[in-house]
Design a protein around this motif. Structure first.
Motif, short mmCIF file in Angstrom:
data_model
loop_
_atom_site.label_atom_id
_atom_site.label_comp_id
_atom_site.label_asym_id
_atom_site.label_seq_id
_atom_site.Cartn_x
_atom_site.Cartn_y
_atom_site.Cartn_z
N ILE A 146 0.95 -1.25 0.07
CA ILE A 146 -0.04 0.10 -0.03
C ILE A 146 0.97 1.05 0.18
CG2 ILE A 146 -1.89 -1.51 1.08
CD1 ILE A 146 -1.28 0.54 3.53
N TYR A 147 2.08 1.15 0.38
CA TYR A 147 2.95 2.31 0.45
C TYR A 147 4.32 2.17 -0.66
CZ TYR A 147 5.37 -0.28 4.05
OH TYR A 147 5.98 -1.19 4.85
N GLN A 148 4.31 1.10 -1.45
CA GLN A 148 5.53 0.95 -2.07
C GLN A 148 5.06 0.93 -3.63
OE1 GLN A 148 7.77 -2.55 -0.74
NE2 GLN A 148 8.70 -1.07 0.95
N GLN A 149 5.80 1.39 -4.31
CA GLN A 149 5.29 1.37 -5.95
C GLN A 149 6.70 0.99 -6.75
OE1 GLN A 149 5.70 4.83 -4.13
NE2 GLN A 149 3.97 4.22 -3.09
N LEU A 150 6.23 0.78 -7.96
CA LEU A 150 7.21 0.18 -8.92
C LEU A 150 8.09 1.30 -9.64
CD1 LEU A 150 4.69 -2.57 -10.61
CD2 LEU A 150 6.39 -2.86 -8.68
N THR A 151 7.63 2.18 -9.56
CA THR A 151 8.52 3.21 -10.30
C THR A 151 8.56 4.63 -9.61
OG1 THR A 151 6.74 4.38 -11.44
CG2 THR A 151 7.83 2.51 -12.71
N ARG A 152 9.74 5.41 -9.59
CA ARG A 152 9.96 6.46 -8.61
C ARG A 152 8.77 7.48 -8.78
NH1 ARG A 152 14.69 8.33 -6.27
NH2 ARG A 152 15.75 6.76 -7.21
#
Length: 511
Positions: A146-152
């Motif tokens: 929920i708080y991490q993503q795959l791109t900046r």
């Protein structure tokens, strides 16, 4: 709550047995605070356990319940602090250990995030802490999505009406639960808790009736069920009341216990660990635990103490869902060989030992199978028993599989995630978490037990380095390489000459 989750909620009344899981996420730059809070709000809206608090039943007749928190306040769960200069990694790890010592507010949802700035080099960190009754390690990894993503530069989620979602959940909960501070009166609490207990017993009775109905058609089920029950009880009793031999085994240097904590960190390549495991015909977790046993042996030998075994444990996941949160695991105690032997011999022995322990735990359910009984006992009895059992564990372990690729957090790249598993009365908790081809090993130590934490970390680093070196075939001496090269050239020249002779013969035949 499930019986297992209720047990972890209850035993925390003894601070020594804090079951919470935490982590330190290293980032290449400070978080975008507003974006992070927006991300968290959207995630909470999809994960009810993060806006629910615990409400007990009446006199423990029923397990505690998860109920939406009518006074939910995001600011009570997210903090921001700055490390004093120079902001070293050692300062960060010491801060994480102090943050872990701060108990979660049991009247609110059981989690806390701390954004940490001021790290040397311009980096930052995110400290996360989630109570084990909310989720096990795998569930917490799913919560991290929920708080991490795959791109900046991934777009932030659209705004959500979190207050409205929680208000609806509160209204729905009030009609179903009336324990704790939701009770209209002691009588209503007793009534609803008793009703819950009756419903639970009816459900158990139905499952038993269904099982009995199958016995006439398959008599072998009777023997199998009885054997499993006896093995479960025997295994549980052995853990709670060990023999004199088991009491005496383990590390003579790591006997003392305290509530103090010290965090160390080791990173190893996942590919190297897999290669080492393949040589011994085992799993990555087998190689992981073999490296720890080797380190324990070296630590003791360096201090003039020779040991046969260390008492350890590992976590066997029983999860079959993809939910964020929840608990589905059983701790499995195991004795690891720690006497002098080669690394390869230690790995082979540990591979066999862990396979046998997994089979036994899978059949009996381990300690998890008797959680319901434990929850009916006085809490003081349960905590005393749990602390006595934990005091015999030199170190507990867990091994979690994280993302095999880069991940980001509100504009910052995640450089590493250092896990902090619950020490809970053991000598140390050593938890590993993979990320983008690297395995981060969080060594969360009781310094009253392992009095030289840095030396133990060094022993772990050296043990894995030697394990990886042993898994790689040794290079041949230069003379052998030269001889092979000469032989290869001779074979190539002979082959070319043969082809040339054959070509001449064909040409002569044509003429």
């Amino acid at each position: 709550m499930s019986e297992h989750e209720a047990l972890m909620w209850n035993i925390e009344k003894d601070p020594w047995l804090n079951p919470s899981g935490a982590s330190v996420i290293l980032l290449d730059k400070p978080l975008d605070t507003e974006r992070f809070r927006r991300q968290i709000r959207a995630g909470i809206a999809k994960t009810p356990r993060l806006y629910q608090r615990v409400v007990p039943g009446f006199a423990r007749l029923s397990t505690p319940a998860w109920v939406a928190d009518a006074e939910f306040d995001l600011d009570a769960h997210i903090r921001e602090i700055v490390l004093p200069a120079p902001g070293t990694q050692r300062q960060l790890l010491d801060l994480a250990a102090r943050l872990y010592a701060e108990p979660l507010d049991r009247t609110r949802p059981l989690w806390r995030f701390v954004m940490i700035n001021g790290l040397e080099g311009g980096g930052s960190a995110l400290y996360t802490m989630i109570h084990h009754s909310v989720s096990d390690g795998i569930g917490q990894l799913r919560i991290s999505e929920i708080y991490q993503q795959l791109t900046r530069d991934e777009d932030a989620p659209p705004p959500v009406d979190l207050d409205g979602i929680i208000a609806e959940a509160v209204a729905a909960d009030l009609g179903k639960e009336s324990g704790g501070d939701l009770a209209e009166s002691p009588l209503s609490a007793l009534r609803d808790s008793t009703s819950h207990l009756v419903r639970r017993q009816i459900g158990i009775g139905r499952r038993i009736a269904g099982e009995l109905a199958l016995w006439p058609a398959d008599p072998s089920r009777i023997s199998n069920r009885v054997d499993t029950l006896l093995e479960t009880v025997s295994s549980a009793v052995a853990q709670l009341r060990p023999s004199d031999e088991e009491r005496a085994s383990g590390s003579p240097l790591w006997k003392h216990r305290s509530r103090h904590r010290h965090l160390e960190w080791v990173r190893v390549p996942v590919a190297d660990l897999k290669a080492a495991a393949a040589v011994a015909g085992g799993t990555v977790n087998d190689a992981f635990m073999a490296g720890l046993a080797e380190a324990a042996s070296r630590y003791h030998l360096d201090r003039g103490v020779e040991i046969d075994h260390v008492n350890s444990s590992f976590v066997l996941s029983t999860r079959h869902d993809s939910k964020a949160g929840g608990n589905a695991f059983t701790p499995v105690p195991v004795k690891l060989p720690a006497g002098p032997m080669s690394i390869q011999e230690r790995m082979s022995t540990i591979t066999e030992t862990l396979a046998e322990a997994k089979q036994t735990a899978s059949r009996t359910g381990g300690m998890t199978a008797i959680s319901g009984v434990a929850n009916l006992l006085p809490i003081s009895t349960v905590t005393q028993t749990a602390r006595a059992a934990a005091s015999r564990i030199d170190f507990s372990t867990s091994n979690l599989r994280g993302a095999p690729f880069e991940v980001y957090c509100s504009g910052a790249k995640v450089l590493a995630t250092i896990p902090m598993g619950p020490v809970a009365g053991t000598g140390a908790n050593i938890t590993a978490l993979s990320l983008d081809g690297q395995l981060d090993i969080g060594i969360f130590i009781d310094p009253a037990a392992i009095t030289e934490p840095e030396a133990f970390r060094t022993a772990i680093e050296a043990s894995f380095a030697d394990m990886f070196a042993a898994a790689v075939p040794a290079p041949r001496p230069r003379k052998q390489r030269a001889a092979k090269k000469t032989a290869t050239k001779k074979r190539a020249a002979k082959k070319a000459a043969t082809k040339k002779t054959a070509a001449k013969k064909r040409a002569a035949t044509k003429k």
